[in-house]
Design an enzyme around this catalytic site. Structure first.
Site, short mmCIF file in Angstrom:
data_model
loop_
_atom_site.label_atom_id
_atom_site.label_comp_id
_atom_site.label_asym_id
_atom_site.label_seq_id
_atom_site.Cartn_x
_atom_site.Cartn_y
_atom_site.Cartn_z
N LEU A 43 34.93 32.01 31.93
CA LEU A 43 34.71 31.24 33.15
C LEU A 43 35.29 29.84 32.96
O LEU A 43 35.02 29.20 31.94
CB LEU A 43 33.21 31.12 33.46
CG LEU A 43 32.45 32.42 33.75
CD1 LEU A 43 30.95 32.13 33.81
CD2 LEU A 43 32.91 33.05 35.05
N HIS A 44 36.07 29.37 33.92
CA HIS A 44 36.56 28.00 33.82
C HIS A 44 36.81 27.35 35.17
O HIS A 44 36.99 26.14 35.25
CB HIS A 44 37.85 27.96 33.00
CG HIS A 44 39.06 28.47 33.74
ND1 HIS A 44 39.29 29.82 33.93
CD2 HIS A 44 40.08 27.83 34.35
CE1 HIS A 44 40.41 29.97 34.61
NE2 HIS A 44 40.91 28.79 34.89
N ARG A 45 36.80 28.12 36.26
CA ARG A 45 37.13 27.53 37.56
C ARG A 45 35.97 26.66 38.06
O ARG A 45 34.79 27.01 37.91
CB ARG A 45 37.45 28.62 38.59
CG ARG A 45 38.70 29.37 38.22
CD ARG A 45 39.34 30.10 39.36
NE ARG A 45 40.58 30.71 38.90
CZ ARG A 45 41.75 30.09 38.83
NH1 ARG A 45 41.84 28.83 39.22
NH2 ARG A 45 42.82 30.71 38.39
#
Length: 362
Positions: free
Chosen positions: A208-210
């Site tokens: 996850l990074h957004r």
């Protein structure tokens, strides 16, 4: 032909590696082609940058502009100022940019203003989501590109809608898949494989990074707790991005299945993907690799700029809510993986096609 190749962030490194190999192959055959590798320094953490150069046998950059982090505008401006000086001191015939990060757009703009031709590898992909900084980067870059190299028929259609010259659009395949095929025999288990008693097809990979998924602490915590509950007795390996780690801080999440690990190098990460039961991600690029490897992929976004991974490949768009993920994952557990395939020209030879075409343009 003198080519300046630009790389700025982790996905770029994966894409330039086979392009450099293809150039060096042509050089060995006697072609008059050379390259200068410029690292903008957009990603400067060792785990996000240096490791990839070493593992993928990418030569040391001729220069690192060392722009580092900042807001979208600050970082883009810093790249432009530094790259202008680089091109003035080291003229070239062509600037080759890849992907859709800030370095891609910034360096394309600088090159065009210096009357240098621009080649965009992975041109034409569109999510339709103008809240994504990457979408702005794609549109601006493609609006001033001279030679477009695409991964799919959808990308070509997008470029034609924007008025691109069809004679300069070339469907060549996917350079990320070139890198995957070139390194499959070299992938290896990370050091924690035995420590966590991992077994093939019995764990899930999470990335996850957004901002829509990680920037708000409470919603991120609820998402992680929901995934932790959803997966039953399977471990979830979560290589946590430094920014996401900072958002969580020292919070005790009381998770029984999710294991936090450091960002992984390419060879370890591809081993983890290849041997996983499934992948949960908000990345676009990972859905390409899971498609080729045949691994079910659940993408926590409302859109994708890589529709071929969903129509042909293993990717399933599940939106950004844990409820939707639960529903789609439950259907997968009940019905098993759906029949999938590998998109056209994702055969490991995209980079050689690109260099052959560029040499023909001279």
């Amino acid at each position: 032909m003198k080519i300046t190749i630009v790389a700025g962030a982790r996905p770029n490194f994966i894409k330039i590696a086979p392009i450099i190999k293809a150039i060096e192959k042509k050089q060995a055959e006697g072609a008059k082609i050379s390259y200068r590798l410029v690292h903008t320094g957009q990603h400067y953490d060792k785990n996000l940058s240096d490791t990839f150069f070493q593992e993928l046998n990418i030569p040391e950059p001729n220069v690192n502009l060392e722009v580092k982090s900042g807001s979208q505008s600050v970082q883009t401006a810093a790249i432009m100022v530094a790259f202008e000086q680089e091109l003035l001191q080291n003229p070239c015939d062509l600037v080759l940019v890849v992907g859709d990060v800030n370095s891609t757009m910034a360096c394309a703009i600088v090159a065009k203003k210096l009357n240098i031709k621009v080649t965009h590898v992975e041109a034409g992909i569109r999510s339709g989501d103008m809240t994504m900084p990457e979408e702005i980067n794609r549109i601006v870059t493609d609006s001033i590109t001279d030679y477009f190299f695409t991964t799919s028929i959808w990308a070509r259609e997008n470029l034609l809608k924007y008025g691109a010259d069809s004679s300069n659009i070339h469907f060549v395949g996917n350079v990320m898949i070139d890198t995957l095929y070139q390194n499959l025999a070299r992938i290896s288990a990370p050091i924690f494989w035995n420590e966590f008693n991992l077994e093939t097809k019995n764990y899930i990979i999470l990335t996850l990074h957004r901002p829509s998924n990680v920037d708000e602490e409470q919603s991120l915590i609820q998402l992680l707790q929901g995934i932790d509950k959803m997966v039953g007795d399977k471990k979830v390996i979560f290589p946590i991005h430094p920014r996401t780690k900072a958002i969580l801080g020292e919070t005790n999440l009381n998770l029984k299945n999710i294991v936090f690990v450091e960002p992984q190098g390419y060879l370890n990460f591809m081993f983890l993907i290849k041997n996983s039961f499934a992948v949960i991600t908000d990345s676009g690029g990972i859905s390409e690799e899971t498609t080729v490897l045949g691994i079910p992929c659940f993408t926590m976004r409302n859109n994708t700029e890589r529709p071929e991974t969903e129509t042909i490949g293993t990717n399933i768009l599940v939106g950004t809510s844990i409820e939707n993920l639960n529903k789609m994952f439950g259907e997968f557990l009940k019905n098993g993986p759906r029949k999938t395939g590998i998109p056209e020209l994702w055969d490991g030879n995209a980079s050689e096609r690109i260099i052959d075409i560029l040499l023909s343009k001279k």
